[in-house]
Design a protein around this motif. Structure first.
Motif, PDB file in Angstrom:
ATOM      1  N   LYS A  74       0.628  -1.287   0.524  1.00  0.00           N
ATOM      2  CA  LYS A  74      -0.048  -0.221  -0.310  1.00  0.00           C
ATOM      3  C   LYS A  74       1.311   1.250  -0.123  1.00  0.00           C
ATOM      4  O   LYS A  74       0.924   2.433  -0.717  1.00  0.00           O
ATOM      5  N   ARG A  75       2.071   1.563   1.066  1.00  0.00           N
ATOM      6  CA  ARG A  75       2.660   2.005   0.736  1.00  0.00           C
ATOM      7  C   ARG A  75       3.477   2.624  -0.778  1.00  0.00           C
ATOM      8  O   ARG A  75       3.875   3.872  -0.986  1.00  0.00           O
ATOM      9  N   ALA A  76       3.517   1.292  -1.113  1.00  0.00           N
ATOM     10  CA  ALA A  76       4.332   1.349  -2.701  1.00  0.00           C
ATOM     11  C   ALA A  76       3.566   2.380  -3.576  1.00  0.00           C
ATOM     12  O   ALA A  76       3.504   3.166  -4.328  1.00  0.00           O
ATOM     13  N   ALA A  77       1.786   1.339  -3.866  1.00  0.00           N
ATOM     14  CA  ALA A  77       1.086   2.268  -4.355  1.00  0.00           C
ATOM     15  C   ALA A  77       0.391   3.633  -4.298  1.00  0.00           C
ATOM     16  O   ALA A  77       0.681   4.281  -5.097  1.00  0.00           O
ATOM     17  N   LEU A  78       0.520   4.312  -2.748  1.00  0.00           N
ATOM     18  CA  LEU A  78       0.613   5.685  -1.678  1.00  0.00           C
ATOM     19  C   LEU A  78       1.559   6.596  -2.898  1.00  0.00           C
ATOM     20  O   LEU A  78       1.719   7.768  -3.426  1.00  0.00           O
ATOM     21  N   GLY A  79       2.668   5.811  -2.539  1.00  0.00           N
ATOM     22  CA  GLY A  79       4.208   6.309  -2.997  1.00  0.00           C
ATOM     23  C   GLY A  79       4.273   6.421  -4.827  1.00  0.00           C
ATOM     24  O   GLY A  79       4.484   8.261  -5.673  1.00  0.00           O
ATOM     25  N   GLU A  80       3.305   5.516  -5.833  1.00  0.00           N
ATOM     26  CA  GLU A  80       3.787   6.100  -7.169  1.00  0.00           C
ATOM     27  C   GLU A  80       2.759   7.425  -7.055  1.00  0.00           C
ATOM     28  O   GLU A  80       2.584   8.029  -7.924  1.00  0.00           O
ATOM     29  N   LEU A  81       1.508   7.111  -6.962  1.00  0.00           N
ATOM     30  CA  LEU A  81       0.586   8.417  -7.005  1.00  0.00           C
ATOM     31  C   LEU A  81       0.799   9.131  -5.967  1.00  0.00           C
ATOM     32  O   LEU A  81       1.227  10.721  -7.367  1.00  0.00           O
ATOM     33  N   TRP A  82       1.742   9.725  -4.996  1.00  0.00           N
ATOM     34  CA  TRP A  82       2.797  10.772  -4.931  1.00  0.00           C
ATOM     35  C   TRP A  82       3.807  11.485  -5.641  1.00  0.00           C
ATOM     36  O   TRP A  82       3.702  12.567  -5.897  1.00  0.00           O
ATOM     37  N   ARG A  83       4.266  10.697  -6.646  1.00  0.00           N
ATOM     38  CA  ARG A  83       5.367  11.056  -7.216  1.00  0.00           C
ATOM     39  C   ARG A  83       4.710  11.232  -9.277  1.00  0.00           C
ATOM     40  O   ARG A  83       5.189  12.408  -9.428  1.00  0.00           O
ATOM     41  N   GLN A  84       3.655  11.053  -9.056  1.00  0.00           N
ATOM     42  CA  GLN A  84       2.754  11.823 -10.162  1.00  0.00           C
ATOM     43  C   GLN A  84       2.243  13.140 -10.165  1.00  0.00           C
ATOM     44  O   GLN A  84       2.618  13.623 -10.986  1.00  0.00           O
ATOM     45  N   VAL A  85       2.709  13.226  -8.666  1.00  0.00           N
ATOM     46  CA  VAL A  85       2.346  14.950  -8.653  1.00  0.00           C
ATOM     47  C   VAL A  85       3.493  15.398  -8.545  1.00  0.00           C
ATOM     48  O   VAL A  85       3.762  16.716  -8.672  1.00  0.00           O
ATOM     49  N   ALA A  86       4.065  14.885  -7.502  1.00  0.00           N
ATOM     50  CA  ALA A  86       5.870  15.695  -7.039  1.00  0.00           C
ATOM     51  C   ALA A  86       6.549  15.903  -8.118  1.00  0.00           C
ATOM     52  O   ALA A  86       6.999  17.032  -8.667  1.00  0.00           O
ATOM     53  N   TYR A  87       7.201  14.469  -9.668  1.00  0.00           N
ATOM     54  CA  TYR A  87       7.730  15.709 -10.395  1.00  0.00           C
ATOM     55  C   TYR A  87       8.217  16.481 -11.539  1.00  0.00           C
ATOM     56  O   TYR A  87       8.381  17.219 -11.301  1.00  0.00           O
ATOM     57  N   PRO A  88       6.251  16.556 -11.561  1.00  0.00           N
ATOM     58  CA  PRO A  88       5.445  17.633 -12.372  1.00  0.00           C
ATOM     59  C   PRO A  88       5.420  18.857 -12.205  1.00  0.00           C
ATOM     60  O   PRO A  88       6.480  20.258 -12.228  1.00  0.00           O
ATOM     61  N   TYR A  89       4.983  19.180 -10.559  1.00  0.00           N
ATOM     62  CA  TYR A  89       5.919  19.698  -9.657  1.00  0.00           C
ATOM     63  C   TYR A  89       6.878  20.805  -9.908  1.00  0.00           C
ATOM     64  O   TYR A  89       7.171  21.738  -9.759  1.00  0.00           O
ATOM     65  N   LEU A  90       8.575  19.317  -9.560  1.00  0.00           N
ATOM     66  CA  LEU A  90       9.715  19.814  -9.389  1.00  0.00           C
ATOM     67  C   LEU A  90      10.117  20.447 -10.583  1.00  0.00           C
ATOM     68  O   LEU A  90      10.829  21.207 -10.256  1.00  0.00           O
ATOM     69  N   SER A  91       9.168  20.120 -11.751  1.00  0.00           N
ATOM     70  CA  SER A  91       9.788  20.410 -12.595  1.00  0.00           C
ATOM     71  C   SER A  91       9.742  21.851 -13.230  1.00  0.00           C
ATOM     72  O   SER A  91       9.884  22.261 -14.858  1.00  0.00           O
ATOM     73  N   ARG A  92       8.802  22.023 -12.876  1.00  0.00           N
ATOM     74  CA  ARG A  92       7.781  23.998 -13.219  1.00  0.00           C
ATOM     75  C   ARG A  92       8.803  24.605 -12.715  1.00  0.00           C
ATOM     76  O   ARG A  92       9.751  24.862 -12.153  1.00  0.00           O
ATOM     77  N   GLY A  93       8.780  25.666 -13.198  1.00  0.00           N
ATOM     78  CA  GLY A  93       9.747  26.986 -13.338  1.00  0.00           C
ATOM     79  C   GLY A  93      10.866  27.131 -12.856  1.00  0.00           C
ATOM     80  O   GLY A  93      12.085  27.700 -12.946  1.00  0.00           O
ATOM     81  N   GLY A  94      11.600  26.175 -14.006  1.00  0.00           N
ATOM     82  CA  GLY A  94      12.757  25.190 -14.429  1.00  0.00           C
ATOM     83  C   GLY A  94      13.875  25.292 -13.294  1.00  0.00           C
ATOM     84  O   GLY A  94      13.486  25.121 -11.802  1.00  0.00           O
ATOM     85  N   GLU A  95      15.378  26.709 -13.568  1.00  0.00           N
ATOM     86  CA  GLU A  95      16.125  26.218 -11.875  1.00  0.00           C
ATOM     87  C   GLU A  95      15.761  27.419 -10.689  1.00  0.00           C
ATOM     88  O   GLU A  95      15.205  28.694 -11.174  1.00  0.00           O
ATOM     89  N   ARG A  96      16.222  26.567  -9.485  1.00  0.00           N
ATOM     90  CA  ARG A  96      15.556  26.997  -8.624  1.00  0.00           C
ATOM     91  C   ARG A  96      17.275  27.107  -7.384  1.00  0.00           C
ATOM     92  O   ARG A  96      17.561  26.839  -8.102  1.00  0.00           O
ATOM     93  N   SER A  97      17.176  28.132  -7.217  1.00  0.00           N
ATOM     94  CA  SER A  97      18.535  28.859  -6.489  1.00  0.00           C
ATOM     95  C   SER A  97      18.194  28.812  -4.649  1.00  0.00           C
ATOM     96  O   SER A  97      17.114  28.948  -4.114  1.00  0.00           O
ATOM     97  N   GLY A  98      19.074  28.515  -3.914  1.00  0.00           N
ATOM     98  CA  GLY A  98      18.775  28.692  -2.367  1.00  0.00           C
ATOM     99  C   GLY A  98      17.929  28.009  -1.292  1.00  0.00           C
ATOM    100  O   GLY A  98      18.127  26.941  -2.177  1.00  0.00           O
ATOM    101  N   GLN A  99      16.973  28.019  -0.838  1.00  0.00           N
ATOM    102  CA  GLN A  99      16.025  27.594  -0.090  1.00  0.00           C
ATOM    103  C   GLN A  99      15.187  26.603  -0.587  1.00  0.00           C
ATOM    104  O   GLN A  99      15.647  25.603  -0.435  1.00  0.00           O
ATOM    105  N   LEU A 100      14.822  27.210  -1.777  1.00  0.00           N
ATOM    106  CA  LEU A 100      14.216  26.644  -2.328  1.00  0.00           C
ATOM    107  C   LEU A 100      14.635  25.449  -3.343  1.00  0.00           C
ATOM    108  O   LEU A 100      13.722  23.908  -3.569  1.00  0.00           O
ATOM    109  N   ALA A 101      15.363  25.714  -4.045  1.00  0.00           N
ATOM    110  CA  ALA A 101      16.603  24.509  -4.411  1.00  0.00           C
ATOM    111  C   ALA A 101      16.642  23.011  -3.459  1.00  0.00           C
ATOM    112  O   ALA A 101      16.582  22.450  -4.160  1.00  0.00           O
ATOM    113  N   ARG A 102      17.198  23.764  -2.690  1.00  0.00           N
ATOM    114  CA  ARG A 102      17.049  22.558  -1.614  1.00  0.00           C
ATOM    115  C   ARG A 102      15.748  22.027  -0.572  1.00  0.00           C
ATOM    116  O   ARG A 102      16.444  20.564  -0.878  1.00  0.00           O
TER     117      ARG A 102
END
Ligand SMILES: Cc1cc2nc3c(=O)[nH]c(=O)nc-3n(C[C@H](O)[C@H](O)[C@H](O)COP(=O)(O)O)c2cc1C
Length: 206
Positions: A61-89
């Motif tokens: 169940k954790r694996a299945a939830l993780g899959e859903l989490w990643r499906q949103v996290a990865y596109p979210y992270l790739s928004r907006g190009g380069e990040r610096s400072g606290q946001l990059a961390r």
């Protein structure tokens, strides 16, 4: 394990923990139950505590939830190009959690009864306000026992699928977050960087 923290230290060092979660060390059910009993003491808008915690330890169940989490996290992270400072961390830490979320030994999903879509703000505020203090109390109680956690909402974009995985009655119950929980690697955490108080506090008028 009990950490020797004053109330102020507990309140100022309960951080979003992603990279320092110990994925090898199991979390005892009794410790989680202690934290949940403390969470029950939080205020709620109705006499009947109309909320629930789904505690997920099952690996599939954790694996299945993780899959859903990643499906949103990865596109979210790739928004907006380069990040610096606290946001990059933070981005770096989110990538780390995305890669390992299925291995975090416990996922806690706070839920509140009812669906809130299209409801008046007063109702929405009182429903979320009924569960969020309890969930934060859970996270504070966890920290004081050497556990780390992080409030996350990515999986809610796929809330219905998560409900199916966990048998949550979607039409009657709203999920509020997915909180990965594990013992931390080391227990020393620092207060977070915050805006100056006067940029966000208004005395007598805005
Ligand atoms: C409502 C809410 C939603 C959040 N959603 C996510 C999320 O989906 N994924 C994530 O990695 N962190 C999430 N966070 C954590 C924040 O990104 C942020 O790191 C944290 O609140 C501040 O961390 P700090 O107290 O350690 O500075 C969320 C926090 C809140 C309050």
């Amino acid at each position: 394990m009990r950490l020797d923290l004053t109330p102020d230290e507990l309140l100022s060092t309960t951080r979003a923990v992603r990279k320092r979660l110990d994925l090898e060390r199991p979390v005892e059910r009794e410790v989680l139950e202690e934290c949940l009993e403390l969470a029950q003491q939080a205020p709620t808008a109705s006499y009947s505590q109309n909320w629930h915690f789904v505690v997920v330890t099952d690996a599939a169940k954790r694996a299945a939830l993780g899959e859903l989490w990643r499906q949103v996290a990865y596109p979210y992270l790739s928004r907006g190009g380069e990040r610096s400072g606290q946001l990059a961390r933070i981005g770096d830490a989110v990538v780390h959690l995305a890669e390992h979320i299925q291995d975090v030994p416990v996922h806690v999903i706070p839920c509140v009864e009812g669906r809130l879509e299209g409801k008046p703000n007063a109702l929405v505020a009182s429903r979320f306000g009924s569960i969020i203090p309890a969930a934060w109390s859970f996270m504070l109680a966890a920290r004081s026992r050497g556990l780390g956690s992080v409030w996350t909402t990515f999986h809610l974009m796929h809330e219905r699928e998560a409900a199916e995985i966990l048998g949550i009655p979607y039409d009657d119950v709203t999920q509020v977050a997915l909180i990965p929980v594990a013992y931390t690697k080391g227990t020393d955490f620092k207060p977070g960087k915050r805006k100056p108080l006067d940029s966000m506090v208004h005395w007598d008028e805005w």
